[in-house]
Design a protein around this motif. Structure first.
Motif, PDB file in Angstrom:
ATOM      1  N   ASN A  91     -24.621   8.915  14.356  1.00 50.51           N
ATOM      2  CA  ASN A  91     -23.381   8.231  14.706  1.00 50.51           C
ATOM      3  C   ASN A  91     -22.678   8.935  15.880  1.00 50.51           C
ATOM      4  OD1 ASN A  91     -21.386   6.221  14.246  1.00 50.51           O
ATOM      5  ND2 ASN A  91     -20.131   7.708  13.142  1.00 50.51           N
ATOM      6  N   LYS A  92     -21.628   8.323  16.365  1.00 49.17           N
ATOM      7  CA  LYS A  92     -20.809   8.821  17.491  1.00 49.17           C
ATOM      8  C   LYS A  92     -21.622   8.885  18.779  1.00 49.17           C
ATOM      9  CE  LYS A  92     -17.779  11.493  14.443  1.00 49.17           C
ATOM     10  NZ  LYS A  92     -16.798  12.558  14.312  1.00 49.17           N
ATOM     11  N   ASP A 136     -21.121   7.342  21.257  1.00 51.45           N
ATOM     12  CA  ASP A 136     -20.217   7.133  22.397  1.00 51.45           C
ATOM     13  C   ASP A 136     -19.681   8.437  22.971  1.00 51.45           C
ATOM     14  OD1 ASP A 136     -17.135   7.268  20.937  1.00 51.45           O
ATOM     15  OD2 ASP A 136     -18.858   6.923  19.659  1.00 51.45           O
ATOM     16  N   ILE A 137     -19.756   9.549  22.225  1.00 51.80           N
ATOM     17  CA  ILE A 137     -19.132  10.776  22.742  1.00 51.80           C
ATOM     18  C   ILE A 137     -20.098  11.522  23.677  1.00 51.80           C
ATOM     19  CG2 ILE A 137     -17.554  10.984  20.763  1.00 51.80           C
ATOM     20  CD1 ILE A 137     -19.225  13.297  19.704  1.00 51.80           C
ATOM     21  N   THR A 153     -22.398  15.330   6.091  1.00 53.63           N
ATOM     22  CA  THR A 153     -21.258  16.243   6.209  1.00 53.63           C
ATOM     23  C   THR A 153     -19.963  15.473   6.469  1.00 53.63           C
ATOM     24  OG1 THR A 153     -22.857  17.728   7.209  1.00 53.63           O
ATOM     25  CG2 THR A 153     -20.551  18.329   7.477  1.00 53.63           C
ATOM     26  N   VAL A 161     -18.603  13.074   9.932  1.00 54.92           N
ATOM     27  CA  VAL A 161     -19.639  12.476  10.791  1.00 54.92           C
ATOM     28  C   VAL A 161     -19.430  10.961  10.969  1.00 54.92           C
ATOM     29  CG1 VAL A 161     -21.453  14.211  10.413  1.00 54.92           C
ATOM     30  CG2 VAL A 161     -21.263  12.265   8.851  1.00 54.92           C
ATOM     31  N   GLY A 162     -18.637  10.362  10.086  1.00 55.47           N
ATOM     32  CA  GLY A 162     -18.318   8.942  10.265  1.00 55.47           C
ATOM     33  C   GLY A 162     -18.824   8.012   9.175  1.00 55.47           C
ATOM     34  N   LYS A 163     -19.039   8.517   7.976  1.00 54.55           N
ATOM     35  CA  LYS A 163     -19.539   7.663   6.887  1.00 54.55           C
ATOM     36  C   LYS A 163     -18.541   6.562   6.539  1.00 54.55           C
ATOM     37  CE  LYS A 163     -19.978  11.210   4.190  1.00 54.55           C
ATOM     38  NZ  LYS A 163     -19.611  12.232   5.179  1.00 54.55           N
ATOM     39  N   SER A 211     -16.137   5.369   8.385  1.00 54.31           N
ATOM     40  CA  SER A 211     -16.019   4.439   9.518  1.00 54.31           C
ATOM     41  C   SER A 211     -17.187   3.463   9.525  1.00 54.31           C
ATOM     42  CB  SER A 211     -15.999   5.214  10.834  1.00 54.31           C
ATOM     43  OG  SER A 211     -15.038   6.229  10.790  1.00 54.31           O
ATOM     44  N   THR A 252     -10.454   6.798   6.779  1.00 53.99           N
ATOM     45  CA  THR A 252     -11.228   7.633   7.698  1.00 53.99           C
ATOM     46  C   THR A 252     -10.371   8.756   8.257  1.00 53.99           C
ATOM     47  OG1 THR A 252     -10.623   6.245   9.550  1.00 53.99           O
ATOM     48  CG2 THR A 252     -12.679   5.722   8.431  1.00 53.99           C
ATOM     49  N   LYS A 293      -4.837  11.102   3.657  1.00 52.48           N
ATOM     50  CA  LYS A 293      -6.078  10.347   3.526  1.00 52.48           C
ATOM     51  C   LYS A 293      -6.231   9.933   2.070  1.00 52.48           C
ATOM     52  CE  LYS A 293     -11.000  10.513   4.261  1.00 52.48           C
ATOM     53  NZ  LYS A 293     -12.087  11.005   5.056  1.00 52.48           N
TER      54      LYS A 293
HETATM   55  P1  GDP Z   1     -16.559  10.797   7.045  1.00 53.26           P
HETATM   56  O1  GDP Z   1     -15.825  12.030   6.626  1.00 53.26           O
HETATM   57  O2  GDP Z   1     -18.015  11.074   7.230  1.00 53.26           O
HETATM   58  O3  GDP Z   1     -16.288   9.618   6.169  1.00 53.26           O
HETATM   59  O4  GDP Z   1     -16.028  10.453   8.509  1.00 53.26           O
HETATM   60  P2  GDP Z   1     -14.885   9.428   8.968  1.00 53.26           P
HETATM   61  O5  GDP Z   1     -15.390   8.037   8.956  1.00 53.26           O
HETATM   62  O6  GDP Z   1     -13.650   9.723   8.205  1.00 53.26           O
HETATM   63  O7  GDP Z   1     -14.722   9.840  10.499  1.00 53.26           O
HETATM   64  C1  GDP Z   1     -14.278  11.125  10.906  1.00 53.26           C
HETATM   65  C2  GDP Z   1     -13.622  11.008  12.280  1.00 53.26           C
HETATM   66  O8  GDP Z   1     -14.591  10.609  13.239  1.00 53.26           O
HETATM   67  C3  GDP Z   1     -12.515   9.950  12.342  1.00 53.26           C
HETATM   68  O9  GDP Z   1     -11.493  10.441  13.154  1.00 53.26           O
HETATM   69  C4  GDP Z   1     -13.198   8.756  12.964  1.00 53.26           C
HETATM   70  O10 GDP Z   1     -12.290   7.941  13.664  1.00 53.26           O
HETATM   71  C5  GDP Z   1     -14.177   9.425  13.905  1.00 53.26           C
HETATM   72  N1  GDP Z   1     -15.375   8.595  14.145  1.00 53.26           N
HETATM   73  C6  GDP Z   1     -16.129   7.972  13.232  1.00 53.26           C
HETATM   74  N2  GDP Z   1     -17.151   7.320  13.821  1.00 53.26           N
HETATM   75  C7  GDP Z   1     -17.026   7.542  15.155  1.00 53.26           C
HETATM   76  C8  GDP Z   1     -17.772   7.140  16.318  1.00 53.26           C
HETATM   77  O11 GDP Z   1     -18.794   6.439  16.229  1.00 53.26           O
HETATM   78  N3  GDP Z   1     -17.342   7.608  17.506  1.00 53.26           N
HETATM   79  C9  GDP Z   1     -16.243   8.399  17.638  1.00 53.26           C
HETATM   80  N4  GDP Z   1     -15.908   8.786  18.857  1.00 53.26           N
HETATM   81  N5  GDP Z   1     -15.516   8.785  16.574  1.00 53.26           N
HETATM   82  C10 GDP Z   1     -15.886   8.370  15.356  1.00 53.26           C
END
Ligand code: GDP
Ligand code: ZN
Length: 342
Positions: free
Chosen positions: A158-159, A161-162, A212, A215-217, A219, A232, A243
């Motif tokens: 994931n991510k 885009d960064i 971990t 990471v974006g689960k 989202s 998120t 949260k």
């Molecule tokens: P989780 O802890 O794995 O559930 O992760 P979250 O979904 O809470 O995401 C953690 C942070 O990463 C948040 O601030 C999201 O907005 C950001 N995030 C999640 N997916 C992406 C992505 O694809 N790109 C970017 N740039 N940020 C993301």
């Protein structure tokens, strides 16, 4: 194939089930103590869970993902169907599943005194990202778990885009896993990239998302489900101020097909134990087609070991071998004893 011998109680349970034509089959979407939400063909409903099932099957293990028989006249869940797989959580180690029968599964769980947190999962989605960076030992542990439990492993990077996602280091790292034969999908939850490929891969499965924190689960799940089911932005899941936490495991039917079980208890996990055989299977890439001198070689100190040769000659990754050795001493040699979850 050998037929399973049924005891008296199981026989009576099955006979009883056969005579109850009006019972409906449903899947548990969420469990709340003595009641649950059930998905049946015509929709979802709230049903009661009795103190005991037919055949003395313990009801405390009844969990999200389980298929059950439900009596619409009394609104009571009457019997648990055999499980294909189950996820069990221990205090410091999550997941032990088997493909045994439901009764054997429940027995083995009781022996180890863990808690079943989800049933009938078929795919493990391992979410990684360039930030926070996830080390290979962590990824390998998820992959090992998938191998051991017969789940299809799917890596979700994931991510994308960064900027770090385009770095040579990160690309080499994820391409190494692809080269090992693992399926990997690149996504960006924030830019809605890779969603089609991910949806397609989830269609024929009941999946769980692991990885971990950060990471974006959440989202990705929100993207897939089309609404905010999980908050998120947490650094440490659930602990972050503001949260909201989902404390109940829940099964979601995806609009694009397939199901996802989301549970705060299974998003991050540690394995409890492994057999040498589990490691040999999960690390088949270390063999490079050769045979060790000893058939029972553990690939550590033995002479003329094909694995050590392959690593020395650069035919297998040193880091994969290092992870193998780490798991051998921790999971096979038994330094991590599963502790019960209270
Ligand atoms: P989780 O802890 O794995 O559930 O992760 P979250 O979904 O809470 O995401 C953690 C942070 O990463 C948040 O601030 C999201 O907005 C950001 N995030 C999640 N997916 C992406 C992505 O694809 N790109 C970017 N740039 N940020 C993301
Ligand atoms: Zn060897």
């Amino acid at each position: 194939m050998a037929r399973r011998r049924l005891n008296k109680q199981q026989k009576s349970r099955i006979q009883k089930m056969e005579t109850q034509d009006h019972w409906l089959k449903g899947q548990i979407v969420a469990r709340f103590g003595k009641s649950c939400e059930l998905k049946i063909e015509s929709g979802e409903l709230h049903a009661q869970i009795p103190g005991k099932f037919q055949g003395n099957t313990p009801v405390e293990d009844l969990t999200v993902g389980d298929w059950v028989y439900y009596d619409p006249e009394t609104n009571i869940v009457e019997a648990l169907c055999d499980r294909k797989t189950q996820l069990v959580r221990y205090r410091r180690a999550t997941t032990l599943t088997t493909k045994q029968s439901q009764h054997q599964c429940i027995e083995s769980v009781h022996q180890a005194r863990g808690k079943v947190v989800a049933a009938n999962i078929t795919q493990l989605c391992i979410v990684i990202a360039p930030r926070p960076f996830v080390d290979t030992l962590t990824i390998d542990e998820y992959l090992l778990a998938a191998h051991m439990q017969g789940f299809t492993p799917l890596l979700v990077s994931n991510k994308s885009d960064i900027p770090e996602a385009g770095s040579i280091e990160y690309k080499a790292y994820i391409e190494a896993y692809e080269a090992l034969g693992y399926q990997l999908i690149r996504t960006s939850a924030s830019e809605l990239q890779g969603d089609h490929a991910l949806k397609e891969q989830l269609q024929s499965h009941t999946s769980v998302f692991m990885g971990t924190s950060g990471v974006g689960k959440s989202s990705l799940l929100n993207m897939l489900i089309g609404r905010d089911i999980a908050a998120t932005g947490g650094i440490s899941e659930g602990a972050a101020l503001g949260k909201h936490t989902t404390t109940t495991a829940r099964l979601y039917s995806l609009p694009s097909g397939g199901e996802v079980i989301d549970s705060p208890g299974i998003r991050e996990f540690k394995l409890a134990t492994a057999e040498p055989f589990d490691l040999y299977e999960a690390y088949a890439d270390l063999y490079a087609g050769e045979r060790c001198q000893f058939a029972n070689c553990t690939h550590r100190e033995e002479p003329r070991c094909a694995v050590k040769n392959a690593v020395e000659q650069g035919k297998a990754h040193q880091w994969r071998y290092d992870n193998y050795l780490a798991f051998y001493s921790s999971l096979v040699e038994g330094k991590l004893e599963p502790k019960p979850v209270k």
